[in-house]
Write a protein that holds these residues in place. Structure first.
Motif, PDB file in Angstrom:
ATOM      1  N   VAL A 376      -0.636   4.905 -12.117  1.00 49.23           N
ATOM      2  CA  VAL A 376      -1.758   5.217 -13.011  1.00 49.23           C
ATOM      3  C   VAL A 376      -2.714   4.034 -13.110  1.00 49.23           C
ATOM      4  O   VAL A 376      -3.939   4.186 -12.983  1.00 49.23           O
ATOM      5  N   ARG A 377      -2.169   2.855 -13.327  1.00 51.19           N
ATOM      6  CA  ARG A 377      -2.994   1.642 -13.436  1.00 51.19           C
ATOM      7  C   ARG A 377      -3.735   1.371 -12.125  1.00 51.19           C
ATOM      8  O   ARG A 377      -4.914   1.039 -12.119  1.00 51.19           O
ATOM      9  N   LEU A 378      -3.043   1.540 -11.005  1.00 50.01           N
ATOM     10  CA  LEU A 378      -3.644   1.255  -9.704  1.00 50.01           C
ATOM     11  C   LEU A 378      -4.772   2.237  -9.390  1.00 50.01           C
ATOM     12  O   LEU A 378      -5.827   1.852  -8.869  1.00 50.01           O
ATOM     13  N   ASN A 379      -4.559   3.520  -9.708  1.00 52.08           N
ATOM     14  CA  ASN A 379      -5.605   4.521  -9.488  1.00 52.08           C
ATOM     15  C   ASN A 379      -6.864   4.201 -10.280  1.00 52.08           C
ATOM     16  O   ASN A 379      -7.982   4.323  -9.773  1.00 52.08           O
ATOM     17  N   THR A 417       3.438   0.226  -2.096  1.00 53.27           N
ATOM     18  CA  THR A 417       2.522   0.486  -0.983  1.00 53.27           C
ATOM     19  C   THR A 417       2.050   1.935  -1.004  1.00 53.27           C
ATOM     20  O   THR A 417       0.865   2.220  -0.750  1.00 53.27           O
ATOM     21  N   LYS A 418       2.959   2.858  -1.306  1.00 58.45           N
ATOM     22  CA  LYS A 418       2.595   4.279  -1.405  1.00 58.45           C
ATOM     23  C   LYS A 418       1.536   4.498  -2.481  1.00 58.45           C
ATOM     24  O   LYS A 418       0.547   5.217  -2.270  1.00 58.45           O
ATOM     25  N   ASN A 419       1.717   3.858  -3.637  1.00 56.74           N
ATOM     26  CA  ASN A 419       0.731   3.977  -4.713  1.00 56.74           C
ATOM     27  C   ASN A 419      -0.637   3.452  -4.274  1.00 56.74           C
ATOM     28  O   ASN A 419      -1.681   4.056  -4.557  1.00 56.74           O
ATOM     29  N   LEU A 420      -0.620   2.315  -3.600  1.00 57.06           N
ATOM     30  CA  LEU A 420      -1.874   1.700  -3.161  1.00 57.06           C
ATOM     31  C   LEU A 420      -2.581   2.579  -2.139  1.00 57.06           C
ATOM     32  O   LEU A 420      -3.802   2.800  -2.227  1.00 57.06           O
ATOM     33  N   VAL A 421      -1.824   3.089  -1.159  1.00 57.65           N
ATOM     34  CA  VAL A 421      -2.423   3.926  -0.123  1.00 57.65           C
ATOM     35  C   VAL A 421      -2.973   5.216  -0.710  1.00 57.65           C
ATOM     36  O   VAL A 421      -4.095   5.640  -0.374  1.00 57.65           O
ATOM     37  N   ASP A 422      -2.241   5.840  -1.613  1.00 56.79           N
ATOM     38  CA  ASP A 422      -2.720   7.081  -2.242  1.00 56.79           C
ATOM     39  C   ASP A 422      -3.997   6.835  -3.038  1.00 56.79           C
ATOM     40  O   ASP A 422      -4.943   7.637  -2.976  1.00 56.79           O
ATOM     41  N   ALA A 423      -4.029   5.730  -3.780  1.00 56.53           N
ATOM     42  CA  ALA A 423      -5.225   5.411  -4.569  1.00 56.53           C
ATOM     43  C   ALA A 423      -6.409   5.112  -3.653  1.00 56.53           C
ATOM     44  O   ALA A 423      -7.543   5.501  -3.941  1.00 56.53           O
ATOM     45  N   ALA A 424      -6.146   4.422  -2.536  1.00 58.69           N
ATOM     46  CA  ALA A 424      -7.213   4.108  -1.583  1.00 58.69           C
ATOM     47  C   ALA A 424      -7.765   5.383  -0.953  1.00 58.69           C
ATOM     48  O   ALA A 424      -8.983   5.537  -0.794  1.00 58.69           O
ATOM     49  N   LEU A 425      -6.884   6.300  -0.589  1.00 59.85           N
ATOM     50  CA  LEU A 425      -7.331   7.571  -0.018  1.00 59.85           C
ATOM     51  C   LEU A 425      -8.162   8.360  -1.022  1.00 59.85           C
ATOM     52  O   LEU A 425      -9.210   8.931  -0.675  1.00 59.85           O
ATOM     53  N   ALA A 426      -7.717   8.404  -2.265  1.00 53.21           N
ATOM     54  CA  ALA A 426      -8.424   9.164  -3.300  1.00 53.21           C
ATOM     55  C   ALA A 426      -9.808   8.604  -3.579  1.00 53.21           C
ATOM     56  O   ALA A 426     -10.727   9.356  -3.926  1.00 53.21           O
ATOM     57  N   SER A 427      -9.983   7.281  -3.410  1.00 58.92           N
ATOM     58  CA  SER A 427     -11.271   6.651  -3.707  1.00 58.92           C
ATOM     59  C   SER A 427     -12.130   6.436  -2.466  1.00 58.92           C
ATOM     60  O   SER A 427     -13.180   5.801  -2.547  1.00 58.92           O
ATOM     61  N   GLY A 428     -11.681   6.930  -1.315  1.00 60.12           N
ATOM     62  CA  GLY A 428     -12.495   6.844  -0.114  1.00 60.12           C
ATOM     63  C   GLY A 428     -12.545   5.478   0.539  1.00 60.12           C
ATOM     64  O   GLY A 428     -13.512   5.162   1.241  1.00 60.12           O
ATOM     65  N   VAL A 429     -11.530   4.660   0.329  1.00 56.92           N
ATOM     66  CA  VAL A 429     -11.490   3.341   0.972  1.00 56.92           C
ATOM     67  C   VAL A 429     -11.382   3.535   2.483  1.00 56.92           C
ATOM     68  O   VAL A 429     -10.496   4.237   2.967  1.00 56.92           O
ATOM     69  N   GLU A 430     -12.278   2.877   3.233  1.00 57.15           N
ATOM     70  CA  GLU A 430     -12.349   3.091   4.673  1.00 57.15           C
ATOM     71  C   GLU A 430     -11.403   2.176   5.458  1.00 57.15           C
ATOM     72  O   GLU A 430     -10.856   2.566   6.479  1.00 57.15           O
TER      73      GLU A 430
END
Length: 681
Positions: A376-379, A417-430
């Protein structure tokens, strides 16, 4: 007549007065020189063949005109705004330019005088040229004598001055000479260079002779009574440093060095950076050529988020990213003290790199205290910050600690790492780069297998999204917190013993700046779904590393400090491996980086399902559930290879394990051959 001693004392007493000369004094000296030089030039040209009195009126007007022209030109060229005590070749060029320009203008006035009839026809036509030559010699002599006087005065008293021999007659060696001469309080006087380039032998650089090659060091130290050797070779390999250090030890002379090329900025080498030889120098490898322009073009004007920003790797990533001119940098870490320190350091550094920033504005720094295990915090953080690039350095990395705390390794390394990758995908990190380790290859440790599964998480995200998500593998980072080198240094400082697991234990090492340079280079090369493997060079025996550190501390193994073997710890290997069976390694544009093109094919189809098992193992703190999930995703994971021996297994089991270890040893030898072939392509 005065005795020689009286003359020398008089000479020494005049030097402080000469050194105190200022530009106003040079103006008066120039005035006197410019008044006398035309008369002297005329006398030399007529050489007694004419009467000087017949030229007096003409020479008077010429002297007055030349005086005015030359003083104006000298002033316009800045000759009265220079610090002549530290005169350089640039100052000499400016002095010659001003003198030539003044001579040309004076010659024009001289010949205009002939055309107008104001100059006597019998005046020698060569007068302005000879006058210009004499003026240049006199003006140059008065100014550069100041530098010579300063140097003579600084090193005139040789009682407390030690002779220094400089290894390397290149640009860095030249700067070291200048610094030594400008800093007499250091008490070091350069008496010669040594360089392996035979074309430099017998030549003089800044008045200091090149006496020979490095191999002649013992003889020159003995003949010249050298008490200090300065190794001015920032871009050579550790092998050359070790050879030079061995020569110094054999000659019984102390050695110091400058930082390596990756640690110093061009044109910024100073004597204040001279230091004792450290283990980083001994293990230094060939310098890495990094495409700085490509890295800068990726990062400049972007928002960058670094996880684990307060760690050894993370903090160096922050420093190198800062110089590339991003608009914003997010410093994410769990430890508030480390984030506080790197934030303050970057604030200070940002004031020194203004020219590299977009519109001259320093990047906005965001210190973020957060735990990547909190989805939640990471997102929220990534949604608010909206980074263009994420560099993931946060991880639990200590092998023995993770062996004792497997669910923590799962929670941080895999689920974080899973949390970070999911948050990056949701926010459009390229762009996302995960920093991995060579311990993921045929893992025997909880840390290694957890990082291997974290790689799978990144590769799966790249495959499903088509974005530039990659992982980078490298070995032990030299000097990182908790690594073997700081541990050895602490043991040496406390009087020993230095503890080594096994006499045949080897590891691959890489320096922190070198690792980060290659991580950033991989970020540029990555198209998504790849693993990048860095060339780690040759493996280093840990016992040799311990011995080198003890000797570099001025101590002797066995006499001052002992080396004690404690046995292989749970999860450790004797030798790290670099290659996974089935992975295909291809070259990239960078000579030090290879790419695993088919890395995505090793991602298990049951990854998402197994991640739920990892979540359950963490929620219930159940290590057995985690171990089952490890084996399901990474069949090569075999923690019992070494653990049975450590825990004192039966003779039959031990014999079987030893047989397996022997087979593994042969496999590693084959892998070493493969590695050499891969990186030789």
């Amino acid at each position: 007549m005065r005795s020689i001693g009286e003359v020398l004392r008089l000479h020494r007493s005049l030097l402080p007065k000469i050194i105190r000369l200022r530009n106003r004094h040079f103006l008066l000296l120039d005035f006197a020189v410019l008044c006398v030089s035309p008369l002297l030039s005329l006398a030399l040209l007529i050489d007694g063949k004419g009467n000087m009195s017949t030229y007096l009126s003409a020479i008077y007007f010429y002297t007055l005109g030349a005086l005015i022209v030359r003083l104006i030109v000298f002033y316009a060229c800045g000759l009265y705004r220079r610090y002549w005590r530290s005169a350089t070749a640039e100052d000499l060029v400016q002095l010659v330019f001003a003198s030539v320009l003044a001579t040309i203008l004076t010659s024009l006035l001289f010949f205009i005088g002939f055309w107008t009839g104001s100059m006597r026809p019998e005046m020698p036509r060569f007068l302005p040229v000879l006058d210009g030559i004499l003026t240049l010699g006199a003006v140059g002599a008065t100014r550069f004598s100041l530098r010579i006087a300063r140097r003579t005065y600084n090193f005139g008293d040789t009682v407390n001055v030690r002779s220094a021999l400089i290894i390397g007659a290149g640009l860095v060696g030249e700067r070291i000479v200048r610094e030594l001469r400008a800093s007499p309080r250091l008490g070091l006087k350069p008496i010669g260079f040594l360089d392996d380039d035979v074309h430099k032998h017998g030549l003089g650089i800044q008045g200091i002779p090149v006496l020979g090659s490095r191999q002649q060091l013992p003889r020159i130290v003995r003949e010249r009574d050298v008490s200090q050797v300065i190794i001015a070779l920032p871009n050579v390999s550790g092998k050359v440093i070790r050879e030079t250090l061995a020569l110094c030890d054999g000659a019984g002379v102390q050695a110091r060095t400058v930082p390596s090329l990756s640690q110093i900025l061009s044109e910024k080498v100073r004597v204040s950076e001279l230091r004792k030889i450290d283990i980083e120098d001994v293990l230094r490898r060939d310098p890495i050529e990094t495409n700085i322009d490509a890295v800068s073009s990726l990062i400049k004007g972007q928002r960058v988020l670094i996880t684990g920003a307060g760690g050894s790797i993370g903090s160096e990533i922050c420093r190198q990213i800062l110089a590339c001119g991003p608009t914003e940098i997010g410093l994410l870490g769990h430890g508030e003290n480390s984030i506080f320190e790197i934030h303050n350091e970057l604030l200070s550094l940002s004031k020194q790199n203004v020219s590299t920033y977009v519109d001259g504005r320093a990047p906005v720094l965001h210190p973020i205290i957060a735990d990547i295990r909190s989805a939640v915090r990471l997102n929220r953080i990534i949604a608010d910050f909206r980074p263009h690039i994420v560099l993931h350095a946060a991880a639990h990395k200590h092998v023995p600690l993770m062996q004792e705390n497997p669910t923590e390794a799962v929670s941080n390394n895999i689920l974080g790492t899973k949390n970070l990758v999911d948050a990056a995908l949701a926010s459009g990190v390229e762009h996302l780069v995960m920093i991995s380790t060579d311990k993921v290859v045929n893992p025997t440790s909880i840390m290694g297998v957890s990082k291997r599964i974290a790689e799978m998480v990144v590769l799966q995200a790249a495959r499903n999204s088509g974005r530039h998500y990659v992982a980078v593998r490298f070995g032990n980072v030299l000097g990182s917190r908790g690594s073997v080198v700081p541990t050895f240094k602490q043991q040496i400082a406390s009087g020993g013993p230095v503890t080594v697991s096994h006499p045949e234990m080897t590891r691959y090492f890489i320096t922190i700046p070198e690792a980060v340079q290659l991580v950033l280079q991989a970020a540029v090369l990555g198209e998504g779904g790849e693993i990048f493997m860095l060339d780690m060079g040759e493996p280093v025996a840990i016992v040799d590393l311990a011995r080198d550190l003890i000797e570099l501390s001025g101590l002797e193994v066995g006499r001052d400090i002992d080396i004690v073997f404690t046995g292989i710890r749970p999860g450790e290997k004797l030798c790290e491996e670099l290659f996974v069976r089935g992975e295909v390694y291809e070259p990239t544009k960078h000579a030090k980086i290879r790419i695993v093109k088919n890395a995505g094919s090793f991602v298990s189809e049951s990854l998402d399902e197994t991640v739920s098992e990892f979540i359950r193992s963490v929620d219930e703190d159940d290590a057995e559930v985690a171990m089952d999930a490890f084996r399901a995703l990474v069949p090569a994971f075999m923690p019992t290879r070494v653990r049975n021996l450590v825990n004192g297994a039966t003779h039959a089991v031990a014999a079987a394990v030893l047989s397996e270890l022997s087979e593994l040893s042969e496999q590693r030898a084959a892998q070493d051959d493969t590695r050499r072939q891969v990186f030789a392509k």
